[in-house]
Design an enzyme around this catalytic site. Structure first.
Site: not given
Length: 442
Positions: A50, A130, A132, A187, A194, A243, A314, A331, A333
């Site tokens: 359903d 990655e 976390e 972390e 992580e 990430h 970063r 990457e 982020r």
């Protein structure tokens, strides 16, 4: 893996129950359990359910839907059923509508469509996540608290990192399920962890992320803990992100790499980056889909809030790690682990492919710490910000036809409807902070 192989494994390993799993529009895993004597019928695509009971699927007058198991996702879960020696397996399913055609509201189907579009251009998408998460103690009733089980920080070791035993068991369980674990560590925030697993093609990675969530929460529970992928459960500490390391391959070679380029990046890579940046504000509605997601996207906790890219820095939205050759990648982020991985990868891929098609050129990379730049500096460098809340993100999504195309009309409309309801519910509540701040003052 095919039907006969699966039936043989089930008989040999005493598998008694099979979970037929699929993911709803909001990224929540759903499951229908069957016994082994119904498995052959399921593998033949004859089981219906359903769909009107699932968030964002269909109305009650069109509720009959088919579960279509994907044999390649069959796994025997590495724990026995309580009180017996029997085992349970799982298969991830695609969804067909009542006419037995692919259901356009299925997130897994939305990603498959985008991967077909990429394949028509000669590309295969690979993704390494990655994710976390936090682990908290539970109270005497088994309900989660906000009390972390350690006071450790980034890369700390036992005895400071008291979650190491649970994390190790998570890694070992994931390995039994075929994951190749690349790293596992504590972390930045207390109770935060992580676990990174190796990149695979985008469809497999999305399946793996959903499996990962189940394993992490199950193993944490076995240790008397509650694992949560909520992005920002605690004020004043870093939130949890996910990430995504992304690359495109063409004819077996990394399409993001160019040995003749001074920076080792191809035009394809730069076009892809430009596409993601152009549509980043709309993408955020999908990659950061909860009210709480935007408590993480604030200055001071390493979460990216500015739309820029860099080779080493970063602080921007997109970073290009140093490795070149087959490992060349970008990457992204901003995503957090509440993101529906099928939809998140679909919209990022769509934006990147649009960048490639239109030969979009990104702005120059920003190697300064953007958090330390003032507003004038950011404007001078044409650096925009991500949406500040869920309502703003949904508004951006409703203005971006490219990202809507990646979702399809069904998912776009149902997703926005659900998220506006979530925002209205949040906005109308009175919270303890308001009581503390205003009750005596005014």
């Amino acid at each position: 893996m095919d039907k006969n192989t699966i039936l043989k494994i089930v008989a040999e390993q005493n598998v008694r129950f099979i979970h037929l799993q699929f993911t709803d529009i909001l990224g929540v895993m759903k499951s229908i359990s069957i016994t082994d004597d119904q498995l052959e019928k399921a593998l033949d695509g004859e089981l219906m359910f359903d769909g009107s009971s699932i968030e964002g699927f269909v109305r009650i007058e069109e509720s009959d839907m088919y579960l279509i198991p994907d044999p390649e996702t069959f796994l025997v879960l590495p724990w026995t059923n309580p009180g017996s020696n029997s085992k349970t397996a799982r298969i991830i399913c695609d969804i067909n509508d009542s006419d037995n055609q692919p259901f356009t509201g299925s997130p897994r189907y939305a990603l498959k469509k985008m991967l077909e579009e990429a394949a028509q251009m000669g590309y295969t998408m690979y993704v390494g996540p990655e994710p976390e998460f936090f682990m908290f103690h539970v109270d005497e009733d088994g309900s989660p608290t906000l009390k972390t089980n350690d006071k450790a920080g980034y890369f700390d070791l036992p005895p400071v990192d008291k979650g190491e035993n649970a994390r190790r068991d998570m890694v070992e369980t994931l390995q039994k399920l075929g994951f190749e674990i690349e790293a596992a560590h504590h972390e930045v925030a207390p109770g935060q962890h992580e676990i990174d697993f190796k990149y695979q093609d985008a469809s497999k990675t999305a399946d793996n992320i959903m499996t990962f969530r189940i394993v992490v929460r199950t193993v944490a529970q076995q240790h008397g803990l509650h694992a949560t992928f909520m992005p920002k459960p605690l004020f004043g500490v870093a939130g949890s992100g996910m990430h995504l390391h992304i690359s495109l391959f063409k004819n077996g070679e990394n399409a993001f790499y160019d040995a003749d380029d001074p920076e080792g990046l191809s035009d394809t890579c730069r076009y892809f980056i430009a596409g993601v940046m152009k549509h980043a504000r709309a993408i955020t509605a999908i990659t950061n889909p909860t009210v709480n997601s935007y408590k993480r996207l604030v200055p001071g906790y390493e979460a990216p809030i500015y739309i820029a890219w860099s080779h080493r820095n970063r602080s921007p939205l997109i970073r290009v790690p140093a490795r070149r050759g087959i490992g060349t990648r970008i990457e992204v982020r901003s995503p957090d682990p509440t993101c529906n991985p099928y939809l998140g990868l679909a919209v990022i891929l769509k934006a990147g492919l649009e960048g490639i098609k239109n030969r979009e050129k990104p702005l120059p990379p920003v190697d300064r710490n953007i958090y330390e730049m003032n507003l004038a500096d950011r404007k001078l460098n044409n650096i925009e910000s991500l949406p500040e809340n869920l309502y703003e993100a949904i508004s951006e999504l409703n203005r971006d036809e490219v990202i809507q195309q990646a979702l399809g009309q069904h998912i776009h409309s149902r997703f926005c409807y659900a998220k506006i309801k979530e925002w209205e519910n949040y906005s109308s509540r009175v919270y303890q902070w308001e009581i503390d701040e205003y009750l005596e003052k005014f």
